[in-house]
Motif scaffolding. Sequence first.
Motif, PDB file in Angstrom:
ATOM      1  N   LEU A   1      24.000  53.791   5.403  1.00  0.00           N
ATOM      2  CA  LEU A   1      25.037  54.696   5.934  1.00  0.00           C
ATOM      3  C   LEU A   1      25.819  54.074   7.090  1.00  0.00           C
ATOM      4  N   HIS A   2      25.178  53.230   7.887  1.00  0.00           N
ATOM      5  CA  HIS A   2      25.836  52.733   9.095  1.00  0.00           C
ATOM      6  C   HIS A   2      26.128  51.242   9.041  1.00  0.00           C
ATOM      7  N   GLY A   3      26.079  50.637   7.853  1.00  0.00           N
ATOM      8  CA  GLY A   3      26.447  49.237   7.701  1.00  0.00           C
ATOM      9  C   GLY A   3      25.306  48.285   8.019  1.00  0.00           C
TER      10      GLY A   3
ATOM     11  N   GLY B   1      11.148  58.495  10.606  1.00  0.00           N
ATOM     12  CA  GLY B   1      11.503  57.684  11.778  1.00  0.00           C
ATOM     13  C   GLY B   1      12.911  57.878  12.276  1.00  0.00           C
ATOM     14  N   THR B   2      13.371  59.149  12.260  1.00  0.00           N
ATOM     15  CA  THR B   2      14.699  59.399  12.813  1.00  0.00           C
ATOM     16  C   THR B   2      14.659  60.594  13.754  1.00  0.00           C
ATOM     17  N   SER B   3      15.442  60.505  14.831  1.00  0.00           N
ATOM     18  CA  SER B   3      15.499  61.591  15.820  1.00  0.00           C
ATOM     19  C   SER B   3      16.352  62.752  15.308  1.00  0.00           C
TER      20      SER B   3
ATOM     21  N   ILE C   1       8.395  62.726   8.617  1.00  0.00           N
ATOM     22  CA  ILE C   1       7.339  61.849   9.134  1.00  0.00           C
ATOM     23  C   ILE C   1       7.943  61.163  10.348  1.00  0.00           C
ATOM     24  N   ASN C   2       7.470  61.509  11.536  1.00  0.00           N
ATOM     25  CA  ASN C   2       8.087  60.997  12.751  1.00  0.00           C
ATOM     26  C   ASN C   2       7.072  60.977  13.890  1.00  0.00           C
ATOM     27  N   ALA C   3       7.269  60.076  14.843  1.00  0.00           N
ATOM     28  CA  ALA C   3       6.299  60.005  15.954  1.00  0.00           C
ATOM     29  C   ALA C   3       6.437  61.210  16.875  1.00  0.00           C
TER      30      ALA C   3
ATOM     31  N   GLN D   1      19.868  54.806   8.019  1.00  0.00           N
ATOM     32  CA  GLN D   1      20.828  54.739   9.124  1.00  0.00           C
ATOM     33  C   GLN D   1      20.719  53.372   9.797  1.00  0.00           C
ATOM     34  N   ASN D   2      19.692  52.627   9.442  1.00  0.00           N
ATOM     35  CA  ASN D   2      19.419  51.364  10.134  1.00  0.00           C
ATOM     36  C   ASN D   2      20.385  50.269   9.702  1.00  0.00           C
ATOM     37  N   VAL D   3      20.658  49.383  10.621  1.00  0.00           N
ATOM     38  CA  VAL D   3      21.585  48.261  10.343  1.00  0.00           C
ATOM     39  C   VAL D   3      20.824  46.929  10.319  1.00  0.00           C
TER      40      VAL D   3
ATOM     41  N   ALA E   1      15.614  54.436  12.879  1.00  0.00           N
ATOM     42  CA  ALA E   1      15.095  53.281  13.626  1.00  0.00           C
ATOM     43  C   ALA E   1      13.571  53.283  13.740  1.00  0.00           C
ATOM     44  N   GLY E   2      12.957  54.469  13.676  1.00  0.00           N
ATOM     45  CA  GLY E   2      11.497  54.553  13.830  1.00  0.00           C
ATOM     46  C   GLY E   2      10.739  53.813  12.755  1.00  0.00           C
ATOM     47  N   ILE E   3      11.325  53.684  11.552  1.00  0.00           N
ATOM     48  CA  ILE E   3      10.603  52.975  10.485  1.00  0.00           C
ATOM     49  C   ILE E   3      10.533  51.477  10.775  1.00  0.00           C
ATOM     50  N   SER E   4      11.470  50.985  11.598  1.00  0.00           N
ATOM     51  CA  SER E   4      11.468  49.550  11.940  1.00  0.00           C
ATOM     52  C   SER E   4      10.765  49.259  13.268  1.00  0.00           C
ATOM     53  N   ALA E   5      10.313  50.335  13.955  1.00  0.00           N
ATOM     54  CA  ALA E   5       9.697  50.125  15.283  1.00  0.00           C
ATOM     55  C   ALA E   5       8.471  49.215  15.169  1.00  0.00           C
ATOM     56  N   ALA E   6       7.656  49.428  14.146  1.00  0.00           N
ATOM     57  CA  ALA E   6       6.427  48.620  13.997  1.00  0.00           C
ATOM     58  C   ALA E   6       6.756  47.161  13.675  1.00  0.00           C
TER      59      ALA E   6
ATOM     60  N   GLY F   1       3.354  61.116  13.194  1.00  0.00           N
ATOM     61  CA  GLY F   1       2.557  59.889  13.210  1.00  0.00           C
ATOM     62  C   GLY F   1       3.447  58.701  12.944  1.00  0.00           C
ATOM     63  N   GLY F   2       2.837  57.520  12.915  1.00  0.00           N
ATOM     64  CA  GLY F   2       3.598  56.289  12.679  1.00  0.00           C
ATOM     65  C   GLY F   2       3.884  56.107  11.193  1.00  0.00           C
ATOM     66  N   ALA F   3       5.132  55.788  10.887  1.00  0.00           N
ATOM     67  CA  ALA F   3       5.515  55.587   9.474  1.00  0.00           C
ATOM     68  C   ALA F   3       4.691  54.479   8.837  1.00  0.00           C
TER      69      ALA F   3
HETATM   70  C1  BV8 Z   1      31.510  60.479  12.072  1.00  0.00           C
HETATM   71  C2  BV8 Z   1      25.995  52.156  15.515  1.00  0.00           C
HETATM   72  C3  BV8 Z   1      33.610  61.505  11.700  1.00  0.00           C
HETATM   73  C4  BV8 Z   1      25.444  51.090  14.675  1.00  0.00           C
HETATM   74  C5  BV8 Z   1      25.299  54.426  15.415  1.00  0.00           C
HETATM   75  C6  BV8 Z   1      28.986  66.471  12.990  1.00  0.00           C
HETATM   76  C7  BV8 Z   1      29.524  65.895  11.841  1.00  0.00           C
HETATM   77  C8  BV8 Z   1      30.089  64.629  11.900  1.00  0.00           C
HETATM   78  C9  BV8 Z   1      30.089  63.898  13.102  1.00  0.00           C
HETATM   79  C10 BV8 Z   1      29.547  64.465  14.229  1.00  0.00           C
HETATM   80  C11 BV8 Z   1      28.999  65.746  14.169  1.00  0.00           C
HETATM   81  N1  BV8 Z   1      28.549  66.026  15.417  1.00  0.00           N
HETATM   82  C12 BV8 Z   1      28.781  64.979  16.229  1.00  0.00           C
HETATM   83  C13 BV8 Z   1      29.395  64.015  15.550  1.00  0.00           C
HETATM   84  C14 BV8 Z   1      29.823  62.745  16.106  1.00  0.00           C
HETATM   85  C15 BV8 Z   1      28.761  61.647  16.028  1.00  0.00           C
HETATM   86  C16 BV8 Z   1      27.380  62.146  16.347  1.00  0.00           C
HETATM   87  O1  BV8 Z   1      26.590  62.423  15.443  1.00  0.00           O
HETATM   88  N2  BV8 Z   1      27.061  62.241  17.622  1.00  0.00           N
HETATM   89  C17 BV8 Z   1      25.742  62.703  18.025  1.00  0.00           C
HETATM   90  C18 BV8 Z   1      25.126  61.736  19.022  1.00  0.00           C
HETATM   91  C19 BV8 Z   1      25.887  64.109  18.593  1.00  0.00           C
HETATM   92  N3  BV8 Z   1      28.767  61.047  14.698  1.00  0.00           N
HETATM   93  C20 BV8 Z   1      29.634  60.066  14.463  1.00  0.00           C
HETATM   94  O2  BV8 Z   1      30.455  59.680  15.263  1.00  0.00           O
HETATM   95  C21 BV8 Z   1      29.586  59.447  13.077  1.00  0.00           C
HETATM   96  N4  BV8 Z   1      30.941  59.406  12.590  1.00  0.00           N
HETATM   97  O3  BV8 Z   1      30.925  61.446  11.725  1.00  0.00           O
HETATM   98  O4  BV8 Z   1      32.854  60.343  12.007  1.00  0.00           O
HETATM   99  C22 BV8 Z   1      34.953  61.020  11.344  1.00  0.00           C
HETATM  100  C23 BV8 Z   1      35.506  61.435  10.144  1.00  0.00           C
HETATM  101  C24 BV8 Z   1      36.766  61.005   9.810  1.00  0.00           C
HETATM  102  C25 BV8 Z   1      37.470  60.132  10.659  1.00  0.00           C
HETATM  103  C26 BV8 Z   1      36.899  59.688  11.854  1.00  0.00           C
HETATM  104  C27 BV8 Z   1      35.628  60.146  12.207  1.00  0.00           C
HETATM  105  C28 BV8 Z   1      29.090  58.002  13.144  1.00  0.00           C
HETATM  106  C29 BV8 Z   1      27.621  57.977  13.430  1.00  0.00           C
HETATM  107  C30 BV8 Z   1      27.116  56.512  13.455  1.00  0.00           C
HETATM  108  C31 BV8 Z   1      26.994  56.073  14.873  1.00  0.00           C
HETATM  109  N5  BV8 Z   1      26.469  54.725  14.943  1.00  0.00           N
HETATM  110  N6  BV8 Z   1      24.988  53.178  15.706  1.00  0.00           N
HETATM  111  C32 BV8 Z   1      24.451  50.335  15.523  1.00  0.00           C
HETATM  112  O5  BV8 Z   1      24.872  49.608  16.438  1.00  0.00           O
HETATM  113  O6  BV8 Z   1      23.248  50.502  15.228  1.00  0.00           O
HETATM  114  S1  BV8 Z   1      24.193  55.673  15.683  1.00  0.00           S
HETATM  115  C33 BV8 Z   1      22.647  55.123  16.109  1.00  0.00           C
HETATM  116  O7  BV8 Z   1      21.841  56.311  16.055  1.00  0.00           O
HETATM  117  C34 BV8 Z   1      21.995  54.178  15.132  1.00  0.00           C
HETATM  118  O8  BV8 Z   1      22.874  53.590  14.214  1.00  0.00           O
HETATM  119  C35 BV8 Z   1      20.986  55.030  14.386  1.00  0.00           C
HETATM  120  O9  BV8 Z   1      21.142  54.799  13.045  1.00  0.00           O
HETATM  121  C36 BV8 Z   1      21.394  56.412  14.730  1.00  0.00           C
HETATM  122  C37 BV8 Z   1      20.310  57.442  14.622  1.00  0.00           C
HETATM  123  O10 BV8 Z   1      19.230  57.030  15.441  1.00  0.00           O
HETATM  124  P1  BV8 Z   1      17.778  56.979  14.773  1.00  0.00           P
HETATM  125  O11 BV8 Z   1      17.803  56.021  13.640  1.00  0.00           O
HETATM  126  O12 BV8 Z   1      17.309  58.344  14.495  1.00  0.00           O
HETATM  127  O13 BV8 Z   1      16.939  56.291  15.930  1.00  0.00           O
HETATM  128  P2  BV8 Z   1      16.389  56.962  17.262  1.00  0.00           P
HETATM  129  O14 BV8 Z   1      15.972  55.858  18.159  1.00  0.00           O
HETATM  130  O15 BV8 Z   1      17.337  58.005  17.755  1.00  0.00           O
HETATM  131  O16 BV8 Z   1      15.085  57.760  16.782  1.00  0.00           O
HETATM  132  C38 BV8 Z   1      13.964  57.033  16.299  1.00  0.00           C
HETATM  133  C39 BV8 Z   1      12.900  58.059  15.978  1.00  0.00           C
HETATM  134  O17 BV8 Z   1      11.774  57.369  15.459  1.00  0.00           O
HETATM  135  C40 BV8 Z   1      12.402  58.818  17.211  1.00  0.00           C
HETATM  136  O18 BV8 Z   1      12.426  60.198  16.924  1.00  0.00           O
HETATM  137  C41 BV8 Z   1      10.963  58.332  17.410  1.00  0.00           C
HETATM  138  O19 BV8 Z   1      10.105  59.394  17.787  1.00  0.00           O
HETATM  139  C42 BV8 Z   1      10.589  57.873  16.037  1.00  0.00           C
HETATM  140  N7  BV8 Z   1       9.623  56.786  15.977  1.00  0.00           N
HETATM  141  C43 BV8 Z   1       9.450  55.754  16.843  1.00  0.00           C
HETATM  142  N8  BV8 Z   1       8.482  54.928  16.366  1.00  0.00           N
HETATM  143  C44 BV8 Z   1       8.060  55.452  15.180  1.00  0.00           C
HETATM  144  C45 BV8 Z   1       8.783  56.632  14.936  1.00  0.00           C
HETATM  145  N9  BV8 Z   1       8.604  57.401  13.840  1.00  0.00           N
HETATM  146  C46 BV8 Z   1       7.674  56.969  12.942  1.00  0.00           C
HETATM  147  N10 BV8 Z   1       6.942  55.847  13.104  1.00  0.00           N
HETATM  148  C47 BV8 Z   1       7.105  55.071  14.203  1.00  0.00           C
HETATM  149  N11 BV8 Z   1       6.345  53.952  14.358  1.00  0.00           N
END
Ligand code: BV8
Length: 253
Positions: A119-121, A191-193, A216-218, A102-104, A25-30, A233-235
Amino acid sequence: MVPANLATLAGRLRGARRVTVLTGAGISAASGVPTFRGAGGLWRNYRPEDLATPEAFARDPILLWEWYAWRRETIAGCIPNAAHEVLARWSQGDGGATIVTQNVDDLHLRAGTTRLVRLHGSIWELSCSRACAAGSAPWRDERTVMPGLPLCPHCQAPARPAVVWFGEALDENDLRAALEATACDVFLTVGTSSVVYPAAGLVDHARQRGAFTAEINADATPATALVDLAIHGGAETVLPELDRLIAVPRGLV
Ligand code: BV8
């Protein structure tokens, strides 16, 4: 003066035959698309398990559609930023980079990215919540004003966003393509946590297969300690700078 780690990464990218980039999601923040975690993130106001799970949908499909309709309306007003444009260019042609997102929001698609794994549709696609025969395959729906509860055109069951929720399996073809793409010379996370699996596990796969890994992440993430090089830094500024450096002949950086 170019920061050393940027020059190092540019050198690695310049010499790479195969590059893979995982984005979040971080790549789309800007572009104005809300992120999930960190400052102002969506999960600040909602619990993921209340809004991004099949159980949440079954419990209250109308509430869930209010959330997705709001996100669709927000994203409809966003355009790809410089980071998307650089990756779209890197993905072009034979030997182009593979972009795994991972972005939708489909902003990579709108930027013209050719080698893309979603990956996430997509928030712009719907499918039948009852997975009826005709409605299992997602269909495109780009309306920004949605009825309270969109229905499957085939069986009239509630339609759902064609995204992967927590607890749902990723499409096996997408996951296979992402895993195959970890066989690369350079693996970048942008841009991913790095907390959502299996996407967050890809960087370790790449490392184990001998790739040079960089983040590359904030903010710092659980991947920061794992990668060979981390650029905080910012993507939207780091990727264009990297793109410029790659074009600079070796030794002039
Ligand atoms: C599954 C819905 C199995 C769509 C989302 C180990 C292995 C497998 C699974 C698991 C596992 N451990 C735990 C699990 C379960 C779970 C999971 O991972 N839980 C976590 C929370 C512990 N995973 C699942 O359930 C997955 N399914 O594995 O199924 C299975 C197998 C067989 C049968 C049944 C089941 C499914 C995962 C998908 C979940 N769906 N969203 C939607 O509505 O969007 S997840 C959600 O988080 C988003 O989709 C997003 O894609 C995803 C990751 O978030 P990020 O993209 O990283 O975004 P975030 O905001 O967190 O971070 C942004 C970063 O950008 C920050 O760090 C910030 O500092 C930075 N940033 C900000 N601005 C900038 C920047 N960086 C650069 N420049 C900037 N300007």
